[in-house]
Design a protein around this motif. Structure first.
Motif, PDB file in Angstrom:
ATOM      1  N   ASP A 107       1.052   4.664  -2.488  1.00 32.19           N
ATOM      2  CA  ASP A 107       0.708   5.519  -3.196  1.00 32.19           C
ATOM      3  C   ASP A 107       1.643   6.249  -3.137  1.00 32.19           C
ATOM      4  OD1 ASP A 107      -1.327   4.624  -1.016  1.00 32.19           O
ATOM      5  OD2 ASP A 107      -0.428   4.776   0.791  1.00 32.19           O
ATOM      6  N   GLN A 153      -4.163   3.070   3.129  1.00 32.84           N
ATOM      7  CA  GLN A 153      -5.283   3.587   2.977  1.00 32.84           C
ATOM      8  C   GLN A 153      -6.507   4.383   4.218  1.00 32.84           C
ATOM      9  OE1 GLN A 153      -6.768   0.553   0.059  1.00 32.84           O
ATOM     10  NE2 GLN A 153      -6.881   2.067  -0.910  1.00 32.84           N
ATOM     11  N   ARG A 163      -9.273  -2.772   3.014  1.00 34.47           N
ATOM     12  CA  ARG A 163      -8.100  -1.770   2.299  1.00 34.47           C
ATOM     13  C   ARG A 163      -6.973  -1.465   3.452  1.00 34.47           C
ATOM     14  NH1 ARG A 163     -11.219   3.688   3.651  1.00 34.47           N
ATOM     15  NH2 ARG A 163      -9.784   4.734   1.904  1.00 34.47           N
ATOM     16  N   THR A 164      -6.347  -0.959   2.369  1.00 38.18           N
ATOM     17  CA  THR A 164      -4.561  -1.110   2.696  1.00 38.18           C
ATOM     18  C   THR A 164      -4.213  -0.316   3.883  1.00 38.18           C
ATOM     19  OG1 THR A 164      -3.937   0.931   1.795  1.00 38.18           O
ATOM     20  CG2 THR A 164      -3.631  -1.146   0.068  1.00 38.18           C
ATOM     21  N   SER A 166      -8.748  -2.906  -3.596  1.00 45.17           N
ATOM     22  CA  SER A 166      -9.715  -2.234  -3.343  1.00 45.17           C
ATOM     23  C   SER A 166      -8.078  -0.591  -3.122  1.00 45.17           C
ATOM     24  CB  SER A 166      -9.058  -1.649  -1.662  1.00 45.17           C
ATOM     25  OG  SER A 166      -7.965  -1.970  -1.036  1.00 45.17           O
ATOM     26  N   HIS A 167      -7.061  -1.095  -4.491  1.00 44.84           N
ATOM     27  CA  HIS A 167      -6.074   0.660  -4.458  1.00 44.84           C
ATOM     28  C   HIS A 167      -5.617   0.053  -5.817  1.00 44.84           C
ATOM     29  CE1 HIS A 167      -2.783   3.108  -4.387  1.00 44.84           C
ATOM     30  NE2 HIS A 167      -2.850   2.910  -3.475  1.00 44.84           N
ATOM     31  N   GLY A 188       0.476  -1.234  -0.098  1.00 39.21           N
ATOM     32  CA  GLY A 188      -0.363   0.156  -0.194  1.00 39.21           C
ATOM     33  C   GLY A 188       1.455   0.833   0.262  1.00 39.21           C
TER      34      GLY A 188
END
Length: 262
Positions: free
Chosen positions: A28, A234, A230-231, A82-83, A24
């Motif tokens: 990002d 996040q 979610r990560t 989710s990302h 994640g």
């Protein structure tokens, strides 16, 4: 592509959380990230809302071709997460049957390395969540990786599992052209308990060159992120757990640069 494996021969030490938290943070930062779930329990797959008992196609498909990987198959197996910058090669409980099949088949130890070779230009990083068992799946993870992350829960029994893992790594390194660099990551640390404090000291005393100087604290926000699919970064970018993983990522990226120079 840089390939990191996250492994330990003991379950419940934070492998999946570590894999997803690091993925994640890399995502990002604008990196294209592939996460590979090689654990038949499918914790990473479940984390992202998929059922490893019900998937029609998964990593298992990669092992059905006598050690070769058909062109285009890895790309067909990618799942969204989710990302937006993270893709998943999902697990299936069928992976557990590979140990029974592998003695009669040569070449199964390099299936994931061949898979990643096909995806090499599509991703900047691949993180492999390895099962807590020395077998064909862990061998695949170690053979494919350039850097190893060894999470170790800060409690006494976990040190024994880590000892086995370090011994396994020494055995694997004898068959590699270049030794696999590794970082031991103390996890689930609770400074209020004597067990965590004493285990952290044992880790640092026994493997002073390989233990990351920080630790991942017990943080309920990490569990909440898992529940939300979610990560961690996040879900709550300011949590204690994410701050710790951010520091760990900085360490791993520094180690990566060192190994490249060497």
């Amino acid at each position: 592509m840089r390939v990191w494996a996250v492994a330990n021969q003991k379950g419940g030490v934070g492998k999946t959380t570590t894999s997803i938290a690091l993925a994640g943070l890399l995502a990002d930062a604008g990196q294209r990230v592939l996460v590979v779930d090689l654990d038949p329990h499918g914790s990473m797959t479940s984390y992202f809302g998929l059922n490893p008992d019900a998937l029609e196609h998964s990593c298992f498909d990669l092992f059905l071709h006598k050690g070769s990987v058909p062109d285009g198959l890895p790309g067909q197996l990618l799942q969204p997460t989710s990302h937006d910058a993270i893709s998943l090669l999902a697990s299936s409980t069928a992976l557990a049957t590979l140990e029974r099949q592998s003695p009669g088949q040569s070449g199964l130890g390099l299936v994931i390395a061949k898979t990643l070779a096909q995806l090499w230009q599509d991703f900047d990083y691949a993180l492999i969540d390895s099962p807590p068992l020395l077998g064909v799946l862990m061998v695949n993870a170690l053979a494919a990786s350039q850097q190893l992350v060894l999470p170790c829960q800060t409690e006494h029994l976990a040190v024994n599992g880590l000892e086995r893992m370090v011994n396994t790594l020494a055995m694997i390194n004898r068959s590699r052209k270049q030794a696999l660099p590794f970082s031991i990551v103390p996890t689930l640390f609770d400074r209020r308990t004597q067990a965590s404090l004493s285990t952290l000291k044992v880790l640092r005393d026994r493997w002073p060159q390989n233990v990351w100087e920080g630790y991942i604290p017990v943080d309920t926000r990490l569990r909440d992120a898992s529940r939300a699919g979610r990560t961690p970064s996040q879900f709550d970018p300011k949590s204690r757990g994410v701050a710790a993983y951010r520091a760990l990522l900085k360490h791993l990226l520094g180690q990566q640069l060192t190994s490249q120079v060497a």
